[in-house]
Design a protein around this motif. Structure first.
Motif, PDB file in Angstrom:
ATOM      1  N   UNK A  92       0.846  -1.201   0.000  1.00  4.37           N
ATOM      2  CA  UNK A  92       0.000   0.000   0.000  1.00  4.37           C
ATOM      3  C   UNK A  92       0.880   1.250   0.000  1.00  4.37           C
ATOM      4  N   UNK A  93       0.272   2.373  -0.322  1.00  4.46           N
ATOM      5  CA  UNK A  93       0.997   3.646  -0.343  1.00  4.46           C
ATOM      6  C   UNK A  93       1.419   3.982   1.079  1.00  4.46           C
ATOM      7  N   UNK A  94       2.665   4.370   1.251  1.00  3.57           N
ATOM      8  CA  UNK A  94       3.205   4.675   2.560  1.00  3.57           C
ATOM      9  C   UNK A  94       2.702   6.029   3.038  1.00  3.57           C
ATOM     10  N   UNK A  95       2.489   6.154   4.363  1.00  6.32           N
ATOM     11  CA  UNK A  95       2.081   7.438   4.925  1.00  6.32           C
ATOM     12  C   UNK A  95       3.218   8.445   4.907  1.00  6.32           C
ATOM     13  N   UNK A  96       4.457   7.981   5.000  1.00  3.74           N
ATOM     14  CA  UNK A  96       5.627   8.850   4.975  1.00  3.74           C
ATOM     15  C   UNK A  96       6.154   8.900   3.543  1.00  3.74           C
ATOM     16  N   UNK A  97       5.998  10.027   2.884  1.00  2.00           N
ATOM     17  CA  UNK A  97       6.399  10.150   1.486  1.00  2.00           C
ATOM     18  C   UNK A  97       7.769  10.800   1.321  1.00  2.00           C
ATOM     19  N   UNK A  98       8.530  10.957   2.415  1.00  2.00           N
ATOM     20  CA  UNK A  98       9.882  11.504   2.278  1.00  2.00           C
ATOM     21  C   UNK A  98      10.760  10.474   1.591  1.00  2.00           C
TER      22      UNK A  98
END
Length: 118
Positions: A92-98
């Motif tokens: 799934x798409x990660x909450x932390x996009x750094x």
């Protein structure tokens, strides 16, 4: 019949001239054949598209690349995973996009275990 040195040199230079002339004719004939073959092959190829047949940008504009950080797939079971067992887009798409960065003092290579270059 004995030839003098001058006559022998003259006979050799004529033979050399004829050899160079024949070699030049062979090279010229080969180049002409190659050009004619290229023309023949080009005639068999499909024609180039006209300007009005060229692809156009969609009305929404150019398509841009999207970068996002994804969570790793969960590995369950003791079986070894093969490429067809993996989902193509990862988890799934990660909450932390750094974006991940290299750690200071790390060499940046995979599994080197060394302290890194200074």
């Amino acid at each position: 019949m004995n030839l003098t040195a001058y006559e022998a040199a003259a006979a050799g230079s004529v033979a050399g001239f004829v050899a160079v002339l024949v070699g030049g004719l062979v090279v010229t004939a080969t180049l002409i054949w190659a050009v004619l073959l290229g023309i023949k092959v080009r005639k068999r190829e499909p024609r180039r598209p006209r300007p009005d047949e060229q692809p156009r940008l969609p009305a929404s504009g150019a398509v841009r690349e999207t970068r996002e950080q994804r969570e790793p797939n969960a590995i369950t079971g003791d079986d070894r995973l093969t490429p067809h067992d993996l989902r193509p887009s990862g988890g799934a798409r990660s909450g932390d996009q750094r974006r991940p960065r290299w750690n200071r003092g790390s060499s940046g290579s995979f599994g080197s275990g060394g302290p890194g270059g200074a």
